[in-house]
Each structure stands twice: as C-alpha cells, then as structure tokens.
Design a protein around this motif. Structure first.
Motif, PDB file in Angstrom:
ATOM      1  N   LEU A  87       5.238  60.619  19.977  1.00 23.32           N
ATOM      2  CA  LEU A  87       5.216  59.619  21.038  1.00 23.32           C
ATOM      3  C   LEU A  87       5.148  58.199  20.465  1.00 23.32           C
ATOM      4  CD1 LEU A  87       2.769  61.247  23.632  1.00 23.32           C
ATOM      5  CD2 LEU A  87       5.269  61.173  23.717  1.00 23.32           C
ATOM      6  N   LEU A  88       4.312  58.004  19.463  1.00 22.59           N
ATOM      7  CA  LEU A  88       4.173  56.683  18.860  1.00 22.59           C
ATOM      8  C   LEU A  88       5.439  56.271  18.120  1.00 22.59           C
ATOM      9  CD1 LEU A  88       0.505  56.970  17.570  1.00 22.59           C
ATOM     10  CD2 LEU A  88       1.335  55.256  19.196  1.00 22.59           C
ATOM     11  N   GLU A  89       6.032  57.222  17.411  1.00 22.15           N
ATOM     12  CA  GLU A  89       7.235  56.933  16.634  1.00 22.15           C
ATOM     13  C   GLU A  89       8.360  56.435  17.540  1.00 22.15           C
ATOM     14  OE1 GLU A  89       9.048  59.107  12.752  1.00 22.15           O
ATOM     15  OE2 GLU A  89       9.024  60.326  14.577  1.00 22.15           O
ATOM     16  N   ALA A  90       8.422  56.997  18.749  1.00 21.22           N
ATOM     17  CA  ALA A  90       9.471  56.596  19.694  1.00 21.22           C
ATOM     18  C   ALA A  90       9.326  55.150  20.150  1.00 21.22           C
ATOM     19  CB  ALA A  90       9.455  57.523  20.904  1.00 21.22           C
ATOM     20  N   THR A  91       8.149  54.561  19.950  1.00 26.11           N
ATOM     21  CA  THR A  91       7.921  53.167  20.355  1.00 26.11           C
ATOM     22  C   THR A  91       8.150  52.192  19.209  1.00 26.11           C
ATOM     23  OG1 THR A  91       5.559  53.128  19.761  1.00 26.11           O
ATOM     24  CG2 THR A  91       6.155  53.992  21.947  1.00 26.11           C
ATOM     25  N   GLY A  92       8.504  52.720  18.021  1.00 26.00           N
ATOM     26  CA  GLY A  92       8.672  51.866  16.854  1.00 26.00           C
ATOM     27  C   GLY A  92       7.391  51.636  16.083  1.00 26.00           C
ATOM     28  N   TRP A  93       6.392  52.444  16.359  1.00 23.92           N
ATOM     29  CA  TRP A  93       5.091  52.360  15.680  1.00 23.92           C
ATOM     30  C   TRP A  93       5.255  52.455  14.167  1.00 23.92           C
ATOM     31  CZ3 TRP A  93       2.689  57.195  13.857  1.00 23.92           C
ATOM     32  CH2 TRP A  93       1.365  57.049  13.408  1.00 23.92           C
ATOM     33  N   ASP A  94       4.535  51.653  13.459  1.00 25.81           N
ATOM     34  CA  ASP A  94       4.559  51.647  12.001  1.00 25.81           C
ATOM     35  C   ASP A  94       3.530  52.645  11.489  1.00 25.81           C
ATOM     36  OD1 ASP A  94       5.055  51.039   9.382  1.00 25.81           O
ATOM     37  OD2 ASP A  94       3.962  49.131   9.392  1.00 25.81           O
ATOM     38  N   ALA A 113      -6.016  53.477  19.328  1.00 25.07           N
ATOM     39  CA  ALA A 113      -5.802  52.436  20.342  1.00 25.07           C
ATOM     40  C   ALA A 113      -4.333  52.312  20.737  1.00 25.07           C
ATOM     41  CB  ALA A 113      -6.356  51.100  19.849  1.00 25.07           C
ATOM     42  N   PRO A 114      -3.389  52.275  19.773  1.00 23.45           N
ATOM     43  CA  PRO A 114      -1.980  52.251  20.171  1.00 23.45           C
ATOM     44  C   PRO A 114      -1.567  53.486  20.965  1.00 23.45           C
ATOM     45  CG  PRO A 114      -2.220  51.617  17.873  1.00 23.45           C
ATOM     46  CD  PRO A 114      -3.556  52.114  18.323  1.00 23.45           C
ATOM     47  N   LEU A 115      -2.139  54.635  20.615  1.00 25.33           N
ATOM     48  CA  LEU A 115      -1.816  55.857  21.346  1.00 25.33           C
ATOM     49  C   LEU A 115      -2.308  55.773  22.785  1.00 25.33           C
ATOM     50  CD1 LEU A 115      -0.723  58.773  21.330  1.00 25.33           C
ATOM     51  CD2 LEU A 115      -2.964  59.512  20.469  1.00 25.33           C
ATOM     52  N   ALA A 116      -3.539  55.333  22.967  1.00 23.02           N
ATOM     53  CA  ALA A 116      -4.101  55.231  24.316  1.00 23.02           C
ATOM     54  C   ALA A 116      -3.298  54.255  25.174  1.00 23.02           C
ATOM     55  CB  ALA A 116      -5.561  54.791  24.240  1.00 23.02           C
ATOM     56  N   THR A 117      -2.758  53.221  24.557  1.00 19.31           N
ATOM     57  CA  THR A 117      -1.956  52.247  25.298  1.00 19.31           C
ATOM     58  C   THR A 117      -0.760  52.914  25.969  1.00 19.31           C
ATOM     59  OG1 THR A 117      -2.618  50.465  23.802  1.00 19.31           O
ATOM     60  CG2 THR A 117      -0.629  50.117  25.100  1.00 19.31           C
ATOM     61  N   LEU A 118      -0.203  53.929  25.334  1.00 16.71           N
ATOM     62  CA  LEU A 118       0.952  54.633  25.891  1.00 16.71           C
ATOM     63  C   LEU A 118       0.610  55.334  27.203  1.00 16.71           C
ATOM     64  CD1 LEU A 118       2.485  56.324  22.701  1.00 16.71           C
ATOM     65  CD2 LEU A 118       2.991  54.083  23.686  1.00 16.71           C
ATOM     66  N   PHE A 119      -0.652  55.665  27.394  1.00 18.61           N
ATOM     67  CA  PHE A 119      -1.047  56.445  28.565  1.00 18.61           C
ATOM     68  C   PHE A 119      -1.498  55.574  29.733  1.00 18.61           C
ATOM     69  CE2 PHE A 119      -2.426  59.357  24.909  1.00 18.61           C
ATOM     70  CZ  PHE A 119      -1.148  59.856  24.770  1.00 18.61           C
ATOM     71  N   GLY A 120      -1.624  54.273  29.505  1.00 19.54           N
ATOM     72  CA  GLY A 120      -1.910  53.335  30.577  1.00 19.54           C
ATOM     73  C   GLY A 120      -3.133  53.691  31.393  1.00 19.54           C
ATOM     74  N   GLN A 121      -2.961  53.690  32.730  1.00 22.30           N
ATOM     75  CA  GLN A 121      -4.073  53.911  33.640  1.00 22.30           C
ATOM     76  C   GLN A 121      -4.568  55.353  33.652  1.00 22.30           C
ATOM     77  OE1 GLN A 121      -5.620  51.327  35.254  1.00 22.30           O
ATOM     78  NE2 GLN A 121      -4.213  50.164  33.949  1.00 22.30           N
ATOM     79  N   ARG A 122      -3.905  56.225  32.937  1.00 19.86           N
ATOM     80  CA  ARG A 122      -4.379  57.610  32.854  1.00 19.86           C
ATOM     81  C   ARG A 122      -5.632  57.709  31.989  1.00 19.86           C
ATOM     82  NH1 ARG A 122      -0.235  61.767  34.013  1.00 19.86           N
ATOM     83  NH2 ARG A 122       1.649  60.717  34.757  1.00 19.86           N
ATOM     84  N   VAL A 123      -5.960  56.669  31.257  1.00 21.21           N
ATOM     85  CA  VAL A 123      -7.196  56.626  30.477  1.00 21.21           C
ATOM     86  C   VAL A 123      -8.170  55.700  31.193  1.00 21.21           C
ATOM     87  CG1 VAL A 123      -8.270  56.025  28.275  1.00 21.21           C
ATOM     88  CG2 VAL A 123      -5.975  57.049  28.318  1.00 21.21           C
ATOM     89  N   ARG A 124      -9.298  56.241  31.650  1.00 20.69           N
ATOM     90  CA  ARG A 124     -10.314  55.463  32.348  1.00 20.69           C
ATOM     91  C   ARG A 124     -11.533  55.287  31.455  1.00 20.69           C
ATOM     92  NH1 ARG A 124     -11.683  57.531  38.307  1.00 20.69           N
ATOM     93  NH2 ARG A 124     -13.355  56.050  37.841  1.00 20.69           N
ATOM     94  N   LEU A 125     -11.903  54.049  31.202  1.00 19.76           N
ATOM     95  CA  LEU A 125     -13.084  53.750  30.387  1.00 19.76           C
ATOM     96  C   LEU A 125     -14.306  53.631  31.278  1.00 19.76           C
ATOM     97  CD1 LEU A 125     -11.567  51.051  27.999  1.00 19.76           C
ATOM     98  CD2 LEU A 125     -11.691  53.532  27.662  1.00 19.76           C
ATOM     99  N   GLY A 126     -15.477  53.813  30.679  1.00 10.84           N
ATOM    100  CA  GLY A 126     -16.726  53.700  31.421  1.00 10.84           C
ATOM    101  C   GLY A 126     -16.877  54.759  32.498  1.00 10.84           C
TER     102      GLY A 126
END
Length: 475
Positions: A87-94, A113-126
């Motif tokens: 998933l990360l590689e598809a975004t151009g992740w280094d 952190a970059p991985l979690a960014t891909l999931f957007g609002q599906r990750v809820r903190l707190g």
C-alpha cells in the motif's frame, strides 16, 4: 454447539460462524494502531473489508512512542508488514534500508505514521475501549449468539457494533509486578506513587538522564528491557552505581546466544552486558526474590526473601522494573475466551510459544486456527496474543493478522497456509542456556527479545535491544 455450552468449535463450525449471514454488513473493529493493528488495517484494505481502528492513545502507535529512543535489534526487513509495504509503495513511499535497525521514533515516522495516513478517518485516536460483548448476549447465553454483532463500549459511553474484533491493543500498559511470586511486593504501589520505581525503558541517556546520573540504580528483570536499560546506564559517568537483580541462579539466559544468534544486534546485546558484569561496572545479584519495598528518606530499600525465607536487601535511589508484561483480558470479560491457565494466550497457541521450550526464532508458524476462541470472530493478535510469553516478534504478528483477515474474507485456504521464517536466537530456552553454560561457560549473546537499546550503533555491527509494543522479546 449446544445451548449453554461454550466448548471449542471445530474448524468447519468456525468457518460457518465467522462468515455467517450478516458477516458483511458491519465493520471489523481493530483495537490498537500499533504495528499489528495497522498491519491488520492494511490487509483489510486489500481484502475490501470495511473496518475501523480504535487507538486509545493520542497518536498512532502511542506505546511505541513511549520507547521512541530505543533501537530495535531486528532490521527493517522484519518490521514491515507485506500488505502495508504494498500500500505504501503505491503512494511513492521511500522504503527504508532493509538492513537498518530503526529506533521506535523511526518506526513511527518512517512507517507507522505514513501507513495510518492512508486509512484516514478509519483510524480514531483517543478511543479507549471499556468493554466488548455481544449485542443482547452476556457470556452465558448461547442460542443465536453467533449471529449477534459484537458490542464495543468506549470509555466515553459511546457504543459501536462490529462483525468481528481484532484486538491488537498490546500489553505495554500492563507490566508485570516487581514481586517475585507474581503478586505486588509489599509497599510496591506506594513506591511507584512516590516516584521511586520507574517503568521499563526510561530514556536514560536522554530526557530522563537527570533521574539516574550519579545515583544508585537497581534494575530488576532478566529480559531484553532490562538488558537495554543496563547498557544505557553503563553509558553514564562512573559515579552512577548500577545493580542488576534477577531471580535465576545465573545470567546465562540473559546473555543469550551470542554469535549463534541470526540477529547480530540481539546477540551483541548479551555479549556487551556480560562484559560490563565481568568488569564490575554492573553488580549482578542472582537469586533475588523481591518481597518488599520500604522508603528510607529519599531512597528505597528493596528486600529479597527467597523460598527458604532468607532475606537480604539493597538500598537504591531509583528502581527500574523491567519484569515484563502481561495481557489484560478484562475488557473481553463477557466473551467466551479459552485461555491457557499458565500463559494467558489461547490454549492452542500456548505449547507453541512456551518460553520454557521456545525462543523468538523457534516459534512455529501459526494463524487463525491457533488464535481462535469459542467466541467466533474475536481474535487477540500481536504481543497480546502471547500472554505472558516473552517470545514475540513483530513479524510473527504480521503473519497472524494476514491469516485472521484471510479467514474473515472467507479465504480459508490462504488463512491456513501460514509461513514464518524467523531468525534463530542461538539459545532457545532457559534449560538450553543453562546446559550451554555448564559445557562452555556463560553464553555470549542474548536470547529472544523485542526491542533494541537506546545506544548508538557500534562499528562491529552490533546494535542493542529490548521489546516493541509490550513483550520482552524479539522486535
């Protein structure tokens, strides 16, 4: 299953229950946004399964952030899940150097952190979970149970429903006690409240330096967290006194496999630790059974009472409790769990991870079948799945979640094709370490551990270690 019974299900029953008629109408809820939890999200994404990740902390991988200064002893190639990589590689992740040994901070900044960014609002903190049950069903009721959705109640009172729960919440927040018998030592709670006893893996050479430099520090524990902390303390000026207390009669298991370890950093950890003990920089106390703690002004008296009743004590300025971790299954108290009475893992997994017989590198591949409970659709994965066994590696957790998610997708063939290629430790158990010491003297490495040490890499290629997301083994 007959009404009123909660025995272990067969493989066929498990498939039918997990993939029941309402299986696709609700999300899978993942507890914890650490390495295993985010790997689960990656696999769920690839499988096209709806999900929600609940993280109790205020950031992704909050537990990893607590040991961000620690360098893990396994290189990047063992620490990145395959689906997450895709998933990360598809975004151009280094992608990082596969042979580099990352710190906790690097794990977060360069991967989690970059991985979690891909999931957007599906990750809820707190989002701290208070309890899990079945909607309309307590633990006793059986008829129709498998068709009822899971009910997840948060600390705020909010309630969520799920088709399945993947519990990757870890064990970092539930460390073992100092008391040698598994019970808190007398006075332990007060000593912690007084700030005289610290959690494992303090930032000895960084933010916490003033707490330890120039003082007498007692480290209790024989795992990689202890070894990491001891090596860091040894890097402070010589006026910092260091005492290391363990229950065992010798430190062979802590010294580990040395050159026989397939992870050089893990082997080097024990080699360096032994050198400091041999030189007298670290004073080793064996057969130390912590029984009581008593404050003496600004210092703390730690009293050992062995099984024969013999007592001795150490007076220190600070105590670091590096005694490992244990899972907290209380949130799943209304679910039907089949827990091993010794380790607290599933009963099926326990013999495969028993620390009396296995190191991190000798644990066999395992997946959904070994992680299943009589409560279909609930799985504890990652370090929490291992209970009190300190033999966990992140790569093990990644294979667990791959298998579990495949099962949730109905791909049971993939779910049961478990594969795991782990680096051997050189010493697989305490008995092996003791036998090696009898033959050739104390071993010169370290047996399985999770993290590395907060020390810089050395020119020999040796790094240092301890435990990620909760265990006290193999990172």
């Amino acid at each position: 299953m007959s009404d009123g019974c909660c025995g272990t299900t067969t493989a066929l029953e498990l498939e039918q229950m997990v993939n029941g008629p309402d299986a696709g109408t609700l999300p899978v809820v993942v507890l914890g946004a650490g390495p295993a939890g985010l790997a689960a999200a990656a696999h769920l994404t690839e499988r096209g399964i709806d999900y929600l990740v609940l993280e109790a902390g205020d950031q992704v991988a909050a537990s990893v952030a607590r040991w961000r200064h620690v360098r893990v002893f396994s290189p990047w190639k063992y620490n990145i899940d395959a689906a997450a990589h895709r998933l990360l590689e598809a975004t151009g992740w280094d992608a990082p150097d596969p042979e580099w040994l990352p710190t906790g901070a690097e794990l977060i900044d360069g991967y989690l952190a970059p991985l979690a960014t891909l999931f957007g609002q599906r990750v809820r903190l707190g989002a701290q979970v208070a309890a899990i049950s079945r909607l309309g069903y307590d633990r006793v009721r059986t008829h129709g149970r498998q068709d009822a959705p899971f009910l997840i109640r948060l600390r705020t009172g909010e309630e969520l429903r799920a088709r399945a729960v993947i519990d990757a919440s870890g064990t970092y927040e539930t460390p073992n006690v100092l008391g040698a018998s598994g019970l808190p030592a007398h006075g332990e709670a007060q000593a912690i409240a007084d700030g005289l006893v610290d959690h494992a893996l303090p930032d000895v050479l960084g933010a916490d330096r003033d707490r330890y430099q120039g003082r007498h520090v007692l480290v209790v524990g024989a795992g990689h967290s202890a070894a990491t902390t001891l090596l860091a303390l040894a890097g402070l000026p010589a006026d910092t006194r260091i005492t290391w207390a363990i229950r065992a009669s010798g430190a062979a298991r802590a010294y580990g496999g040395g050159a026989a370890d397939a992870l050089p950093a893990r082997g080097a950890l024990g080699t360096r630790l032994r050198a400091h003990v041999d030189s007298g920089r670290i004073r080793l106390l064996t057969g130390f059974f912590t029984h009581a703690l008593r404050r003496d002004g600004e210092r703390i008296i730690v009293i050992s009472r062995d099984p024969s009743g013999f007592e001795r004590s150490v007076v220190a300025d600070r105590v670091i409790a590096a005694t490992g971790y244990r899972p907290d299954h209380s949130i799943a108290g209304e679910l039907r769990l089949d827990l091993d009475p010794i380790l607290g893992s599933t009963r099926a997994l326990a013999p495969l991870i028993d620390p009396n017989a296995h190191s991190c590198g000798s644990v066999p591949a395992h997946g959904v079948d070994e992680l299943s409970h009589p409560e279909p659709g609930y799985y504890a994965v990652g370090v929490k799945s291992y209970g009190r066994a300190p033999t966990f590696l992140m790569a093990t957790g990644y294979e667990q979640v791959r298998s579990v998610v495949a099962a949730l997708a109905g791909d049971w063939q993939a779910a049961r094709q478990v594969r795991l290629d782990l680096p051997e430790t050189g010493v697989c158990s305490s008995s092996a370490a003791e036998a090696q010491e009898q033959r050739i003297g104390p071993a010169t490495g370290i047996s399985g551990g999770l993290l590395a040490a907060p020390l810089p890499l050395v020119t020999t290629g040796a790094a240092v270690t301890t435990t990620a997301d909760g265990g006290d083994c193999c990172g």
